[in-house]
Design an enzyme around this catalytic site. Structure first.
Site, PDB file in Angstrom:
ATOM      1  N   SER A 171       1.292   1.030   7.496  1.00  0.00           N
ATOM      2  CA  SER A 171      -0.092   1.478   7.322  1.00  0.00           C
ATOM      3  C   SER A 171      -0.202   2.992   7.384  1.00  0.00           C
ATOM      4  O   SER A 171      -1.243   3.547   7.032  1.00  0.00           O
ATOM      5  CB  SER A 171      -0.983   0.869   8.416  1.00  0.00           C
ATOM      6  N   HIS A 192       0.252  -3.346   1.536  1.00  0.00           N
ATOM      7  CA  HIS A 192      -0.424  -3.157   2.821  1.00  0.00           C
ATOM      8  C   HIS A 192      -1.514  -4.200   3.004  1.00  0.00           C
ATOM      9  O   HIS A 192      -2.565  -4.144   2.367  1.00  0.00           O
ATOM     10  CB  HIS A 192      -1.016  -1.745   2.915  1.00  0.00           C
ATOM     11  N   GLU A 205      -3.518  -3.601  -0.386  1.00  0.00           N
ATOM     12  CA  GLU A 205      -3.300  -2.368  -1.137  1.00  0.00           C
ATOM     13  C   GLU A 205      -1.891  -2.400  -1.707  1.00  0.00           C
ATOM     14  O   GLU A 205      -0.926  -2.619  -0.973  1.00  0.00           O
ATOM     15  CB  GLU A 205      -3.469  -1.152  -0.213  1.00  0.00           C
ATOM     16  N   ASN A 210      -7.162   3.354   5.262  1.00  0.00           N
ATOM     17  CA  ASN A 210      -6.923   4.161   6.462  1.00  0.00           C
ATOM     18  C   ASN A 210      -7.109   5.656   6.210  1.00  0.00           C
ATOM     19  O   ASN A 210      -7.458   6.401   7.125  1.00  0.00           O
ATOM     20  CB  ASN A 210      -5.533   3.884   7.027  1.00  0.00           C
TER      21      ASN A 210
END
Length: 293
Positions: free
Chosen positions: A126, A147, A159, A197
């Protein structure tokens, strides 16, 4: 490239077990790899409990079909403590181990020698650079990021990350695999934090800076973002849920790599909370206090 049928998941923690569960639930043959049989038995037990919960909702009117569903999924799952052997006939390796670049590089370097030429490698990192991880292998054209989000069975997004070396065939296979798992897929380049993120962590950090300056209380900031922006959780609730140590780990890594980016500047308040062992919900104390049961 042919559709991905056999998957090897390295790491049986929350993320690895969740990925394995959903992959097996969608018809893939899955091998889960970890360092000991005890760890794998615990992961198997957690997967079975999670599947049982899914079956109760999905087959509420027909419990027998639910039991059959659980057994069929479990029949597609196997475990191993030998990573090199486990990748011998796999189509895709998904790594979900500790967020440490050196450890990930060593793992992929050893797997690179053991896996067939057609096997695609993917990391569920991540916060680390996919390209930095891929450099440890001779198959950077067959390397990308997948991800997933926690809890994997519930969260609909994955992702799909491509590095400059990732071939179109590899990227398309990874995206197709994500869709085959019933996920919505989004494409992103190998930028820090990818999409979610990259936006979420600086948002949480800016909230902490507001608190440090005394602009508003944590409670009022959380209320404002929930009622004013429609967010399901405020930034401090979210930080406590994610774990303050995890948030600090991510921002420290980004700051080290990009020291001039003000969004990645560390926070004295966050650093002190982590130093004091106040990591959020998991320790009973973070920005808020929690009753530990």
């Amino acid at each position: 490239m042919n559709a991905i049928a056999r998957v090897t998941v390295i790491g049986s923690g929350l993320m690895g077990a969740g990925i394995a569960q959903v992959a097996a639930s969608t018809g893939h043959k899955v091998t889960v790899v970890d360092t000991s049989e005890d760890i794998l038995k615990k992961a198997q037990s957690n997967i079975e409990k999670s599947l049982t919960r899914v079956a109760k909702k999905k087959y509420a009117d027909n419990p027998q079909d639910g039991e059959k569903f659980v057994q069929e999924v479990i029949s597609r799952l196997s475990t191993s403590t030998n990573a090199e052997k486990a990748v011998g006939d796999t189509d895709l390796v998904i790594e979900a181990i500790v967020e440490n670049l050196d450890i990930k590089q060593k793992l992929f370097s050893s797997l690179d020698k053991a896996a067939p030429g057609h096997t695609i490698f993917a990391s569920n990192t991540s916060s680390l650079s996919i390209r930095d991880i891929a450099k440890a292998t001779q198959r950077q054209d067959r390397f990308g990021g997948l991800h997933f989000f926690n809890p994997v069975p519930m969260m609909k997004l994955v992702e799909v990350i491509r590095i400059p070396e990732t071939s179109d065939a590899t990227f398309n296979s990874l995206a197709s695999f994500g869709k085959a798992m019933g996920k919505a897929t989004v494409e992103c380049k190998d930028t820090p934090g990818f999409i979610v993120n990259r936006l979420l962590v600086p948002y949480m950090m800016e909230s902490v800076r507001m608190l440090e300056r005394g602009d508003a209380t944590a409670e009022d900031i959380d209320t404002a973002m929930k009622l004013g922006a429609g967010y399901p959780m405020g930034p401090f609730q979210l930080a406590d849920y994610v774990g303050l140590d995890t948030t600090k780990f991510i921002i420290d890594g980004w700051h080290e790599s990009y020291p001039d980016n003000v969004l990645f500047k560390p926070s004295p308040m966050l650093n002190k909370l982590v130093k004091d062992g106040k990591l959020g919900m998991k320790t009973g104390q973070g920005f808020y206090s929690y009753d530990k049961k």
